[in-house]
Enzyme design. Structure first.
Site, PDB file in Angstrom:
ATOM      1  N   HIS A   1       2.993  -5.134   0.136  1.00 18.84           N
ATOM      2  CA  HIS A   1       2.932  -6.579   0.404  1.00 18.84           C
ATOM      3  C   HIS A   1       2.349  -7.327  -0.780  1.00 18.84           C
ATOM      4  O   HIS A   1       1.640  -6.751  -1.606  1.00 18.84           O
ATOM      5  CB  HIS A   1       2.180  -6.909   1.713  1.00 18.84           C
ATOM      6  CG  HIS A   1       0.744  -6.488   1.793  1.00 18.84           C
ATOM      7  ND1 HIS A   1      -0.299  -7.230   1.290  1.00 18.84           N
ATOM      8  CD2 HIS A   1       0.182  -5.378   2.346  1.00 18.84           C
ATOM      9  CE1 HIS A   1      -1.441  -6.611   1.542  1.00 18.84           C
ATOM     10  NE2 HIS A   1      -1.189  -5.478   2.159  1.00 18.84           N
TER      11      HIS A   1
ATOM     12  N   ASP B   1       0.613 -10.377  -0.624  1.00 20.89           N
ATOM     13  CA  ASP B   1      -0.564 -11.207  -0.368  1.00 20.89           C
ATOM     14  C   ASP B   1      -1.841 -10.363  -0.347  1.00 20.89           C
ATOM     15  O   ASP B   1      -1.801  -9.154  -0.218  1.00 20.89           O
ATOM     16  CB  ASP B   1      -0.420 -11.952   0.971  1.00 20.89           C
ATOM     17  CG  ASP B   1      -0.276 -10.990   2.152  1.00 20.89           C
ATOM     18  OD1 ASP B   1       0.408  -9.955   1.994  1.00 20.89           O
ATOM     19  OD2 ASP B   1      -0.848 -11.278   3.213  1.00 20.89           O
TER      20      ASP B   1
ATOM     21  N   ASP C   1      -5.483  -2.938  -2.006  1.00 19.41           N
ATOM     22  CA  ASP C   1      -4.800  -3.487  -0.817  1.00 19.41           C
ATOM     23  C   ASP C   1      -4.059  -4.735  -1.225  1.00 19.41           C
ATOM     24  O   ASP C   1      -4.565  -5.855  -1.021  1.00 19.41           O
ATOM     25  CB  ASP C   1      -5.835  -3.791   0.271  1.00 19.41           C
ATOM     26  CG  ASP C   1      -5.186  -4.290   1.551  1.00 19.41           C
ATOM     27  OD1 ASP C   1      -5.917  -4.783   2.427  1.00 19.41           O
ATOM     28  OD2 ASP C   1      -3.950  -4.209   1.681  1.00 19.41           O
TER      29      ASP C   1
ATOM     30  N   GLU D   1       1.340 -10.155   5.133  1.00 21.26           N
ATOM     31  CA  GLU D   1       0.845  -8.970   5.871  1.00 21.26           C
ATOM     32  C   GLU D   1      -0.584  -9.178   6.353  1.00 21.26           C
ATOM     33  O   GLU D   1      -0.963  -8.796   7.448  1.00 21.26           O
ATOM     34  CB  GLU D   1       0.902  -7.737   4.957  1.00 21.26           C
ATOM     35  CG  GLU D   1       0.619  -6.419   5.662  1.00 21.26           C
ATOM     36  CD  GLU D   1      -0.870  -6.140   5.857  1.00 21.26           C
ATOM     37  OE1 GLU D   1      -1.681  -6.681   5.077  1.00 21.26           O
ATOM     38  OE2 GLU D   1      -1.241  -5.415   6.794  1.00 21.26           O
ATOM     39  N   GLU D   2      -1.388  -9.839   5.526  1.00 15.01           N
ATOM     40  CA  GLU D   2      -2.805  -9.984   5.867  1.00 15.01           C
ATOM     41  C   GLU D   2      -3.067 -11.003   6.960  1.00 15.01           C
ATOM     42  O   GLU D   2      -4.210 -11.197   7.390  1.00 15.01           O
ATOM     43  CB  GLU D   2      -3.612 -10.384   4.614  1.00 15.01           C
ATOM     44  CG  GLU D   2      -3.670  -9.307   3.547  1.00 15.01           C
ATOM     45  CD  GLU D   2      -4.435  -8.057   3.961  1.00 15.01           C
ATOM     46  OE1 GLU D   2      -4.545  -7.130   3.154  1.00 15.01           O
ATOM     47  OE2 GLU D   2      -4.915  -7.983   5.123  1.00 15.01           O
TER      48      GLU D   2
ATOM     49  N   ASP E   1       4.576   3.146   4.381  1.00 16.39           N
ATOM     50  CA  ASP E   1       3.847   1.881   4.226  1.00 16.39           C
ATOM     51  C   ASP E   1       2.409   2.185   3.816  1.00 16.39           C
ATOM     52  O   ASP E   1       1.966   3.339   3.805  1.00 16.39           O
ATOM     53  CB  ASP E   1       3.889   1.113   5.563  1.00 16.39           C
ATOM     54  CG  ASP E   1       3.489  -0.364   5.405  1.00 16.39           C
ATOM     55  OD1 ASP E   1       3.676  -1.132   6.369  1.00 16.39           O
ATOM     56  OD2 ASP E   1       3.006  -0.746   4.317  1.00 16.39           O
TER      57      ASP E   1
ATOM     58  N   HIS F   1     -10.976  -5.328   1.405  1.00 12.82           N
ATOM     59  CA  HIS F   1     -11.395  -6.532   2.151  1.00 12.82           C
ATOM     60  C   HIS F   1     -12.872  -6.844   1.890  1.00 12.82           C
ATOM     61  O   HIS F   1     -13.419  -7.765   2.485  1.00 12.82           O
ATOM     62  CB  HIS F   1     -11.167  -6.403   3.668  1.00 12.82           C
ATOM     63  CG  HIS F   1      -9.741  -6.461   4.060  1.00 12.82           C
ATOM     64  ND1 HIS F   1      -9.305  -6.914   5.280  1.00 12.82           N
ATOM     65  CD2 HIS F   1      -8.628  -6.117   3.406  1.00 12.82           C
ATOM     66  CE1 HIS F   1      -7.983  -6.846   5.358  1.00 12.82           C
ATOM     67  NE2 HIS F   1      -7.551  -6.362   4.232  1.00 12.82           N
TER      68      HIS F   1
HETATM   69  C1  LIG Z   1     -11.534  11.976   9.677  1.00 12.81           C
HETATM   70  C2  LIG Z   1     -10.910  11.061   8.691  1.00 12.81           C
HETATM   71  C3  LIG Z   1     -11.903  10.087   8.134  1.00 12.81           C
HETATM   72  C4  LIG Z   1     -11.350   8.694   8.185  1.00 12.81           C
HETATM   73  C5  LIG Z   1     -11.190   8.138   6.808  1.00 12.81           C
HETATM   74  C6  LIG Z   1     -10.890   6.675   6.875  1.00 12.81           C
HETATM   75  C7  LIG Z   1     -10.098   6.288   5.680  1.00 12.81           C
HETATM   76  C8  LIG Z   1      -9.667   4.854   5.807  1.00 12.81           C
HETATM   77  C9  LIG Z   1      -8.363   4.686   5.096  1.00 12.81           C
HETATM   78  C10 LIG Z   1      -7.838   3.510   4.909  1.00 12.81           C
HETATM   79  C11 LIG Z   1      -8.548   2.291   5.386  1.00 12.81           C
HETATM   80  C12 LIG Z   1      -8.213   1.151   4.495  1.00 12.81           C
HETATM   81  C13 LIG Z   1      -7.092   0.331   5.094  1.00 12.81           C
HETATM   82  C14 LIG Z   1      -6.349  -0.349   3.985  1.00 12.81           C
HETATM   83  C15 LIG Z   1      -5.126  -1.073   4.493  1.00 12.81           C
HETATM   84  C16 LIG Z   1      -5.508  -2.153   5.445  1.00 12.81           C
HETATM   85  C17 LIG Z   1      -4.311  -3.027   5.756  1.00 12.81           C
HETATM   86  C18 LIG Z   1      -4.802  -4.306   6.359  1.00 12.81           C
HETATM   87  O1  LIG Z   1      -5.707  -4.911   5.844  1.00 12.81           O
HETATM   88  N1  LIG Z   1      -4.203  -4.679   7.483  1.00 12.81           N
HETATM   89  C19 LIG Z   1      -4.638  -5.856   8.189  1.00 12.81           C
HETATM   90  C20 LIG Z   1      -3.428  -6.423   8.908  1.00 12.81           C
HETATM   91  C21 LIG Z   1      -3.707  -7.723   9.606  1.00 12.81           C
HETATM   92  C22 LIG Z   1      -4.482  -8.724   9.127  1.00 12.81           C
HETATM   93  N2  LIG Z   1      -4.405  -9.786  10.015  1.00 12.81           N
HETATM   94  C23 LIG Z   1      -3.628  -9.470  11.052  1.00 12.81           C
HETATM   95  C24 LIG Z   1      -3.276 -10.191  12.192  1.00 12.81           C
HETATM   96  C25 LIG Z   1      -2.445  -9.579  13.099  1.00 12.81           C
HETATM   97  C26 LIG Z   1      -2.002  -8.285  12.890  1.00 12.81           C
HETATM   98  C27 LIG Z   1      -2.368  -7.572  11.744  1.00 12.81           C
HETATM   99  C28 LIG Z   1      -3.179  -8.173  10.824  1.00 12.81           C
HETATM  100  C29 LIG Z   1      -5.708  -5.429   9.191  1.00 12.81           C
HETATM  101  O2  LIG Z   1      -5.643  -4.292   9.708  1.00 12.81           O
HETATM  102  O3  LIG Z   1      -6.614  -6.240   9.457  1.00 12.81           O
HETATM  103 ZN   LIG Z   2      -5.614  -5.784   3.961  1.00 13.41          ZN
HETATM  104 ZN   LIG Z   3      -2.665  -4.295   3.052  1.00 14.44          ZN
END
Ligand SMILES: CCCCCCCC/C=C\CCCCCCCC(=O)N[C@@H](Cc1c[nH]c2ccccc12)C(=O)O
Ligand SMILES: [Zn+2]
Ligand SMILES: [Zn+2]
Length: 508
Positions: free
Chosen positions: A130, A132, A162, A196-197, A223, A466
């Site tokens: 994405h 944004d 991200d 996406e955000e 993704d 974030h």
């Molecule tokens: C045993 C294993 C240990 C666990 C390890 C954890 C690792 C964590 C790995 C990754 C975490 C980082 C995530 C990065 C990507 C995040 C994508 C993101 O920010 N998505 C948003 C989407 C979103 C934002 N606003 C809205 C509104 C409505 C629907 C979706 C969204 C988010 O999730 O907030």
């Molecule tokens: Zn994000």
């Molecule tokens: Zn993201």
């Protein structure tokens, strides 16, 4: 005398039971099956490696310097998003001049590239990123969040993790293939949402409609998502790459209390602020059910137990005995707690108009990330039960059910597993993606959806997503480019991968 005999018998019985348990634990530990499919390390020859030269590094830095911030679905820096469109076109001339690559625009700002392969019989796949990013509070950063500062072996900036690294990683990989005269054999798409955000409802949703209106399905989708977790999974002696085979749902609730307003000099016992605060504290102090051992993490552990330190192997190989103990241990840290339950985050609280006025209303927002074993309705019902106060009203601001769980015996999973292993040479395991991605809009296009970004992160670096001082290791960005390069190549020989998985040790 008789009592002594009975006590002696009980003691002997307890010792016998203890002995049986110890033997069972030892046998289970040493015979625990290794679900980690084996690969000969596919040596990456020089010709198969894309170096991060100054030009490619500058492509990425310039992308970071363009502040494509979205704060709500209608409030994005649309000028910056169009600037990023231009930068992408300028950075990848071969992609944009190719007669077998189509660029499609959705809702003015979301991009979809269709790369037509030479063999139309191979089912298409899609890579998703994405454009944004979330806002950044410059005052709280070590450097300007949109400077793309290079220091201490990192590139600093909002969007470096991200998720502009995958956006430019996949484009650099394709441009490199075209420069080598490699027209892809298999058709694939690259989707780049602009919102996406803030839900993806304008961007990714439109891309999903494009595919479904044409009856196009996808063999697999890759993704953003989980990462190569370094020092995060308890007991792991090496980093472990986690492929998100499902993603949590999300429910954002607004809780509110309304009372008769009045003069602060004559408070009527409980105020709207007091009633709501009590309700929010109840939610925070009563976490949802711990599903440890019942969700995708069970599969994760089966894949990595044999890579753990001995004490952890004994515990993890014997969940029948140590499950409750491990469940409590996973609940102690935010990262691991997030994969075993529906999380509750109190993110907003607004009330009051003036210091001497009893406020008529108080409002609070709670963001839940829903475990696959629960639904939005379950979470709402449980919240109400925890609060147990009819004066507290609740409104659903947005809600998405948890995704279906994708298989680990698919071509798409094997392609990701192999590509990750080629670049990082660490154990690879399926896991639950703890956040949300645009792929939630694509669940009808493919049953093989995998959420993975080739980000090699420890707990401190993870906090940058974030958060403040988001940064990617320069070496990790080079790995990102090469991850997508090998994914594209492996996607064209996936049949070989299946035989490799099926037969164990194999040269691919
Ligand atoms: C045993 C294993 C240990 C666990 C390890 C954890 C690792 C964590 C790995 C990754 C975490 C980082 C995530 C990065 C990507 C995040 C994508 C993101 O920010 N998505 C948003 C989407 C979103 C934002 N606003 C809205 C509104 C409505 C629907 C979706 C969204 C988010 O999730 O907030
Ligand atoms: Zn994000
Ligand atoms: Zn993201």
């Amino acid at each position: 005398m008789k009592t002594r005999k009975i006590l002696s018998l009980i003691l002997k019985s307890l010792l016998l039971i203890l002995g049986v348990i110890i033997v069972a634990v030892i046998i289970r530990t040493v015979t625990f099956p290794d679900a980690q499919p084996y690969f000969e390390k596919c040596k990456v020859s020089d010709s198969d490696f894309i170096p991060l030269n100054d030009v490619r590094l500058q492509h990425f830095r310039t992308a970071i310097q363009i502040p494509t911030v979205c704060t709500s679905i209608d409030n994005c820096n649309f000028t910056a998003i169009l600037q990023l469109h231009d930068h992408i076109q300028e950075s990848f001339p071969l992609i944009h001049s190719s007669n077998f690559i189509q660029r499609i625009l959705f809702a003015n700002y979301t991009l979809l590239y269709r790369v037509e392969g030479t063999n139309s019989t191979l089912p298409p796949y899609m890579l998703v990123s994405h454009l944004d990013v979330v806002p950044a509070k410059a005052a709280e950063w070590q450097v300007d969040p949109f400077s793309a500062t290079v220091k201490e072996g990192y590139i600093f900036g909002r969007g470096t993790l991200d998720v502009k690294q995958t956006l430019f990683g996949m484009m650099e990989a394709l441009e490199f293939r075209l420069a080598k005269g490699q027209r892809p054999i298999r058709t694939f798409y690259m989707a780049m949402g602009h919102d996406e955000e803030v839900s993806g409802l304008r961007g990714a949703k439109a891309v999903a409609n494009y595919f479904s209106s044409r009856g196009i399905t996808l063999d697999f989708i890759s993704d953003e998502g989980m990462v190569v977790a370094d020092g995060i999974l308890p007991g792991m002696q090496t980093p472990v790459a986690l492929i998100g085979i499902a993603e949590k749902g999300m429910a954002t609730f607004e809780f509110s209390v309304s009372v008769t307003p009045g003069h602060a000099s004559m408070p009527a016992g409980e105020t709207s602020i007091g009633i709501l605060s009590k309700a929010m504290v109840s939610l925070e102090q009563n976490p949802h059910e711990n599903f440890f051992g019942k969700g995708p993490e069970r599969l994760l552990l089966e894949y990595v137990v044999n890579k753990m330190t001995l004490p952890h192997r004994v515990l993890m190989a014997n969940l029948w005995l140590f499950g409750p103990l491990i469940a409590r241990a996973f609940a102690l840290k935010p990262n691991t707690n997030a994969i075993i339950r529906t999380t509750t985050a109190l993110t907003m609280f607004n009330a009051g108009v003036k210091w001497n006025v009893i406020s008529s209303t108080a409002k609070a927002v709670v963001n839940h990330r829903i475990h696959p074993l629960q639904s939005v309705a379950d979470v709402l019902k449980i919240d109400k039960k925890i609060i147990q106060d009819d004066r507290v009203k609740v409104k659903i601001l947005s809600a998405y059910e948890p995704s279906p769980i994708s298989p680990t015996d698919s071509d798409g999973y094997r392609i990701l597993h192999q590509s990750i292993y080629q670049i990082f040479e660490v154990p690879v395991a399926p896991a639950l993606f703890i956040a949300s991605s645009d792929s939630k809009h694509f669940v009808k296009l493919s049953k093989n959806i995998y959420r993975f970004a080739p980000s090699f992160l420890n707990s401190a670096e993870l906090k940058g997503i974030h958060g403040n001082n988001e940064k990617i290791k320069i070496k990790n960005y080079e790995q990102t480019i090469n991850f997508y390069y090998h994914l594209m190549i492996n996607a064209e020989k996936s049949a070989n991968l299946k035989s490799a998985f099926d037969k164990g040790h194999q040269d691919l």
